[in-house]
Design a protein around this motif. Structure first.
Motif, PDB file in Angstrom:
ATOM      1  N   GLY A  15      -2.454  55.997  52.310  1.00  0.00           N
ATOM      2  CA  GLY A  15      -3.226  56.909  52.263  1.00  0.00           C
ATOM      3  C   GLY A  15      -5.130  55.933  52.145  1.00  0.00           C
ATOM      4  O   GLY A  15      -4.614  55.691  51.388  1.00  0.00           O
ATOM      5  N   GLY A  16      -5.152  56.223  52.767  1.00  0.00           N
ATOM      6  CA  GLY A  16      -6.311  55.287  52.520  1.00  0.00           C
ATOM      7  C   GLY A  16      -8.305  56.975  52.121  1.00  0.00           C
ATOM      8  O   GLY A  16      -8.692  56.904  52.581  1.00  0.00           O
ATOM      9  N   LEU A  37      -2.211  50.996  54.377  1.00  0.00           N
ATOM     10  CA  LEU A  37      -1.840  52.154  55.849  1.00  0.00           C
ATOM     11  C   LEU A  37      -2.546  53.386  55.856  1.00  0.00           C
ATOM     12  O   LEU A  37      -2.600  54.767  55.027  1.00  0.00           O
ATOM     13  N   LYS A  39      -3.616  57.050  58.468  1.00  0.00           N
ATOM     14  CA  LYS A  39      -2.918  57.516  59.671  1.00  0.00           C
ATOM     15  C   LYS A  39      -4.232  57.840  61.043  1.00  0.00           C
ATOM     16  O   LYS A  39      -4.277  58.388  61.644  1.00  0.00           O
ATOM     17  N   GLY A  49     -14.368  66.715  49.766  1.00  0.00           N
ATOM     18  CA  GLY A  49     -14.942  66.654  48.831  1.00  0.00           C
ATOM     19  C   GLY A  49     -15.552  65.609  48.103  1.00  0.00           C
ATOM     20  O   GLY A  49     -15.469  64.434  49.342  1.00  0.00           O
ATOM     21  N   HIS A  53     -17.869  60.978  40.258  1.00  0.00           N
ATOM     22  CA  HIS A  53     -18.681  61.826  38.917  1.00  0.00           C
ATOM     23  C   HIS A  53     -18.649  60.567  37.775  1.00  0.00           C
ATOM     24  O   HIS A  53     -18.354  59.456  38.015  1.00  0.00           O
ATOM     25  N   ALA A 166      -0.128  57.611  48.147  1.00  0.00           N
ATOM     26  CA  ALA A 166      -1.237  58.059  48.183  1.00  0.00           C
ATOM     27  C   ALA A 166      -1.385  58.981  49.317  1.00  0.00           C
ATOM     28  O   ALA A 166      -2.613  59.116  49.784  1.00  0.00           O
ATOM     29  N   GLY A 168      -1.987  61.880  49.747  1.00  0.00           N
ATOM     30  CA  GLY A 168      -2.409  63.590  49.746  1.00  0.00           C
ATOM     31  C   GLY A 168      -1.593  64.669  48.941  1.00  0.00           C
ATOM     32  O   GLY A 168      -0.267  64.100  49.209  1.00  0.00           O
ATOM     33  N   LEU A 271     -10.050  76.088  53.910  1.00  0.00           N
ATOM     34  CA  LEU A 271      -9.264  74.691  53.557  1.00  0.00           C
ATOM     35  C   LEU A 271      -8.201  75.631  51.943  1.00  0.00           C
ATOM     36  O   LEU A 271      -8.422  76.296  51.148  1.00  0.00           O
ATOM     37  N   ILE A 289       1.125  58.668  43.641  1.00  0.00           N
ATOM     38  CA  ILE A 289      -0.161  58.605  42.521  1.00  0.00           C
ATOM     39  C   ILE A 289      -1.412  60.092  43.171  1.00  0.00           C
ATOM     40  O   ILE A 289      -1.173  60.039  44.603  1.00  0.00           O
ATOM     41  N   MET A 296      -4.137  68.696  43.904  1.00  0.00           N
ATOM     42  CA  MET A 296      -5.507  69.350  42.461  1.00  0.00           C
ATOM     43  C   MET A 296      -6.307  71.012  43.331  1.00  0.00           C
ATOM     44  O   MET A 296      -6.697  71.016  44.513  1.00  0.00           O
ATOM     45  N   PRO A 298      -9.785  73.388  43.259  1.00  0.00           N
ATOM     46  CA  PRO A 298     -11.067  72.736  44.302  1.00  0.00           C
ATOM     47  C   PRO A 298     -11.728  73.271  42.698  1.00  0.00           C
ATOM     48  O   PRO A 298     -13.506  72.573  42.213  1.00  0.00           O
ATOM     49  N   VAL A 302     -12.593  68.296  40.275  1.00  0.00           N
ATOM     50  CA  VAL A 302     -12.130  66.734  40.441  1.00  0.00           C
ATOM     51  C   VAL A 302     -10.968  65.795  40.049  1.00  0.00           C
ATOM     52  O   VAL A 302     -11.046  65.349  39.670  1.00  0.00           O
TER      53      VAL A 302
HETATM   54  C1  LIG Z   1     -11.333  73.334  48.565  1.00  0.00           C
HETATM   55  C2  LIG Z   1     -11.021  72.214  48.025  1.00  0.00           C
HETATM   56  C3  LIG Z   1     -12.252  71.239  47.561  1.00  0.00           C
HETATM   57  C4  LIG Z   1     -12.233  70.636  46.414  1.00  0.00           C
HETATM   58  N1  LIG Z   1     -13.494  70.120  46.400  1.00  0.00           N
HETATM   59  C5  LIG Z   1     -13.404  69.299  45.870  1.00  0.00           C
HETATM   60  C6  LIG Z   1     -14.658  68.065  44.816  1.00  0.00           C
HETATM   61  O1  LIG Z   1     -15.643  68.551  45.743  1.00  0.00           O
HETATM   62  N2  LIG Z   1     -14.499  67.729  44.315  1.00  0.00           N
HETATM   63  C7  LIG Z   1     -13.610  66.820  44.047  1.00  0.00           C
HETATM   64  O2  LIG Z   1     -13.423  65.852  43.441  1.00  0.00           O
HETATM   65  N3  LIG Z   1     -12.062  66.767  44.794  1.00  0.00           N
HETATM   66  C8  LIG Z   1     -12.592  67.985  45.601  1.00  0.00           C
HETATM   67  N4  LIG Z   1     -11.079  68.587  45.881  1.00  0.00           N
HETATM   68  C9  LIG Z   1      -9.914  68.095  45.737  1.00  0.00           C
HETATM   69  C10 LIG Z   1      -9.586  66.558  46.140  1.00  0.00           C
HETATM   70  O3  LIG Z   1      -9.812  66.317  47.256  1.00  0.00           O
HETATM   71  C11 LIG Z   1      -8.189  66.159  46.670  1.00  0.00           C
HETATM   72  O4  LIG Z   1      -7.803  65.956  44.793  1.00  0.00           O
HETATM   73  C12 LIG Z   1      -8.407  64.260  46.477  1.00  0.00           C
HETATM   74  O5  LIG Z   1      -8.547  63.911  47.632  1.00  0.00           O
HETATM   75  C13 LIG Z   1      -7.220  63.543  46.360  1.00  0.00           C
HETATM   76  O6  LIG Z   1      -7.299  62.027  46.944  1.00  0.00           O
HETATM   77  P1  LIG Z   1      -6.162  61.691  47.225  1.00  0.00           P
HETATM   78  O7  LIG Z   1      -6.636  59.887  47.808  1.00  0.00           O
HETATM   79  O8  LIG Z   1      -5.193  61.512  46.199  1.00  0.00           O
HETATM   80  O9  LIG Z   1      -5.809  62.380  48.442  1.00  0.00           O
HETATM   81  P2  LIG Z   1      -6.310  62.031  50.313  1.00  0.00           P
HETATM   82  O10 LIG Z   1      -7.999  62.565  49.271  1.00  0.00           O
HETATM   83  O11 LIG Z   1      -5.801  64.009  50.638  1.00  0.00           O
HETATM   84  O12 LIG Z   1      -5.917  61.584  51.179  1.00  0.00           O
HETATM   85  C14 LIG Z   1      -4.815  61.072  51.326  1.00  0.00           C
HETATM   86  C15 LIG Z   1      -5.539  60.168  52.655  1.00  0.00           C
HETATM   87  O13 LIG Z   1      -3.887  59.559  52.993  1.00  0.00           O
HETATM   88  C16 LIG Z   1      -4.016  60.083  54.452  1.00  0.00           C
HETATM   89  N5  LIG Z   1      -2.069  60.451  54.982  1.00  0.00           N
HETATM   90  C17 LIG Z   1      -2.143  61.508  54.865  1.00  0.00           C
HETATM   91  N6  LIG Z   1      -0.486  61.350  54.453  1.00  0.00           N
HETATM   92  C18 LIG Z   1      -0.577  60.152  55.694  1.00  0.00           C
HETATM   93  C19 LIG Z   1       0.464  59.070  56.741  1.00  0.00           C
HETATM   94  N7  LIG Z   1       1.618  59.666  56.210  1.00  0.00           N
HETATM   95  N8  LIG Z   1       0.313  57.845  56.259  1.00  0.00           N
HETATM   96  C20 LIG Z   1      -1.217  56.925  56.200  1.00  0.00           C
HETATM   97  N9  LIG Z   1      -2.061  57.720  55.462  1.00  0.00           N
HETATM   98  C21 LIG Z   1      -2.101  59.294  55.450  1.00  0.00           C
HETATM   99  C22 LIG Z   1      -5.293  61.306  54.746  1.00  0.00           C
HETATM  100  O14 LIG Z   1      -5.584  60.951  56.375  1.00  0.00           O
HETATM  101  C23 LIG Z   1      -5.852  60.370  53.556  1.00  0.00           C
HETATM  102  O15 LIG Z   1      -7.177  59.637  54.237  1.00  0.00           O
HETATM  103  C24 LIG Z   1     -11.289  69.712  46.357  1.00  0.00           C
HETATM  104  C25 LIG Z   1      -9.665  70.299  47.061  1.00  0.00           C
HETATM  105  C26 LIG Z   1     -10.114  71.127  47.914  1.00  0.00           C
HETATM  106  C27 LIG Z   1      -8.383  71.895  48.529  1.00  0.00           C
END
Ligand SMILES: Cc1cc2nc3c(=O)[nH]c(=O)nc-3n(C[C@H](O)[C@H](O)[C@H](O)COP(=O)(O)OP(=O)(O)OC[C@H]3O[C@@H](n4cnc5c(N)ncnc54)[C@H](O)[C@@H]3O)c2cc1C
Length: 414
Positions: A15-16, A37, A39, A49, A53, A166, A168, A271, A289, A296, A298, A302
């Motif tokens: 997850g990037g 990695l 996808k 998002g 912050h 990571a 998502g 969403l 993580i 989370m 929206p 955060v």
């Molecule tokens: C409606 C909504 C609005 C939001 N607004 C905000 C905001 O304004 N500010 C804020 O801070 N947070 C916001 N959030 C929350 C925020 O988007 C997430 O908490 C945050 O992006 C999590 O980061 P992450 O790196 O854990 O996961 P993600 O951002 O989901 O990144 C995961 C990455 O992994 C990749 N991936 C997925 N599966 C695989 C796989 N099997 N192999 C390889 N890659 C994969 C995906 O393509 C993605 O790039 C919002 C959430 C929602 C639902």
């Protein structure tokens, strides 16, 4: 699958997103071999998002990256306002924070991710594999020993001393590892679209609460990025009612003329809101993580901050064990112990807002009234506007980069 013939890396990160890219950067900076990695072929997404912050900007400053980050085109949001029943109040004032940057930076998330990827690539131990999806874990006995990945060139087996999920909130890896998820529920979903912004209109982040719903408007310079909060599961009904009915809904908040700015329902994206967390974030050889450990809401925007803070805690705690060999499950447990409290506290805050404020508004045909306490704070105690600013902008238990660990000065002592 024969793990012995696979490509071996010290740490694989699936997850990037914000969590994965920050982990990749920090481990590579610490000299640990790390492969991220992702996808998708790029970081562009309809919505990711777009907030960075104040606490994350403090971390970027600690890493010496803040100045370059602030060169990227962004908007600086210094306060958030709410309009409830026609009355407007300042709900959060980031100017009251004690952080270096007293604002939230609005920046397209792909710009931030490209920035982190660019910095990480400067380290020889960093590798980014785009268009490569983790589809399963491989095991050696009880231990997760790597991943099966799929890319346009076919399937491959990658082994590692540590796998970090990571990936998502729909995490494939947490499911593959059989980790138990606790769903906290959410009464709402979000419809995401843009409205043109007139040159005289101002407002940093604006939440408008009216009978039956709420509209969050983010000032993005030449347009408003809008989030219409709707009752969970009703998006199909809203779409079936057609464009004019949707414009009427939006007109309820912004007036009929502004609502004409929505050209087509194709420009309106759903969403789905999920709030959950894992009971246990780890298995031998695997750590989850970011949203993979705790999706989370929206509320407060955060999630990105928490994802980045998880990455920093994971790097601070795991670089030492990785330098010595293979991290034990006890090493991984320490990350959950460190980040469990901020996760629970933030999700508790989010579910209180969802259940006490959003849910009643969604179910009511009466205009909501501004609570007297909010009016009192606005008039007599504006200093308290620093509290919501702190929850959103800094958060519970903010992390600091342990440079002695990451840059190796204390490596021999740990
Ligand atoms: C409606 C909504 C609005 C939001 N607004 C905000 C905001 O304004 N500010 C804020 O801070 N947070 C916001 N959030 C929350 C925020 O988007 C997430 O908490 C945050 O992006 C999590 O980061 P992450 O790196 O854990 O996961 P993600 O951002 O989901 O990144 C995961 C990455 O992994 C990749 N991936 C997925 N599966 C695989 C796989 N099997 N192999 C390889 N890659 C994969 C995906 O393509 C993605 O790039 C919002 C959430 C929602 C639902």
């Amino acid at each position: 699958m024969n793990a012995a013939t696979a490509t071996h890396t010290r740490c694989l990160v699936a997850g990037g997103g914000p969590a994965g890219m920050m982990t990749g950067y920090l481990l590579a900076r610490a000299g640990i071999g790390v492969t991220v990695l992702e996808k998708h072929a790029d970081f562009l997404r309809d919505f990711r998002g777009d907030t960075i912050h104040p606490s994350t900007m403090d971390d970027l400053a600690e890493l010496g990256l803040l100045e370059a980050f602030l060169q990227l085109p962004h908007q600086e949001i210094r306060y958030a306002e709410l309009e409830i029943g026609g009355e407007r109040i300042r709900a959060a004032d980031f100017g009251r924070l004690s952080t270096r940057c007293k604002f939230i930076a609005f920046i397209p998330q792909w710009d931030f991710l490209n920035f982190m990827a660019g910095r990480a690539k400067a380290f020889p131990t960093f590798k980014l594999m785009m268009e490569t999806e983790a589809i399963d874990v491989i095991r050696e006995g009880e231990r997760v020993a790597g991943l099966v990945a799929r890319s346009p060139s076919g399937r491959q087996t990658l082994t590692a001393d540590l796998v970090i999920a990571a990936d998502g909130r729909h995490s494939t890896l947490r499911q593959a590892a059989g980790l138990e998820v606790r769903d906290l529920g959410a009464p709402m979903d979000v419809l995401w679209f843009r409205l043109p912004r007139g040159p005289q209109e101002r407002g940093a982040v604006l939440g408008r609460f009216r009978a039956g719903g709420a509209l969050i408007m983010l000032d993005r310079g030449d347009y408003w990025q809008c989030a219409l909060i709707i009752r969970k599961g009703t998006a199909d009904t809203v779409r079936a009612q057609g464009l004019d009915a949707f414009r009427d809904r939006v007109a309820h908040f912004v007036g009929a003329a502004a609502a004409q700015g929505i050209a087509s329902l194709d420009d309106v994206k759903l969403l789905t809101v999920t709030v959950d967390r894992l009971e246990t974030w780890h298995r031998p050889g695997l750590l989850c993580i970011g949203d993979a450990a705790h999706a989370m809401s929206p509320v407060g925007g955060v999630g990105i901050n928490l994802a980045i803070q998880d990455a920093i805690a994971a790097a601070n705690l795991l670089v030492g064990p990785l330098r010595r060999g293979i991290p034990t499950e006890d090493d991984l447990r320490k990350v959950q112990v460190r980040r469990g409290f901020p996760t629970r506290a933030t999700q508790t805050f989010q579910t209180i807002v969802q259940n006490r404020i959003v849910d009643p508004v969604l179910g009511s045909s009466q205009e909501p009234k501004l609570p007297w306490l909010a009016r009192f704070v606005q008039r007599y105690l504006p200093v308290l506007q620093g509290i919501p600013a702190w929850i959103v902008g800094v958060g519970f238990r903010p992390e600091h980069v342990d440079l002695a660990v990451i840059d190796g000065l204390a490596a021999d002592r740990r």
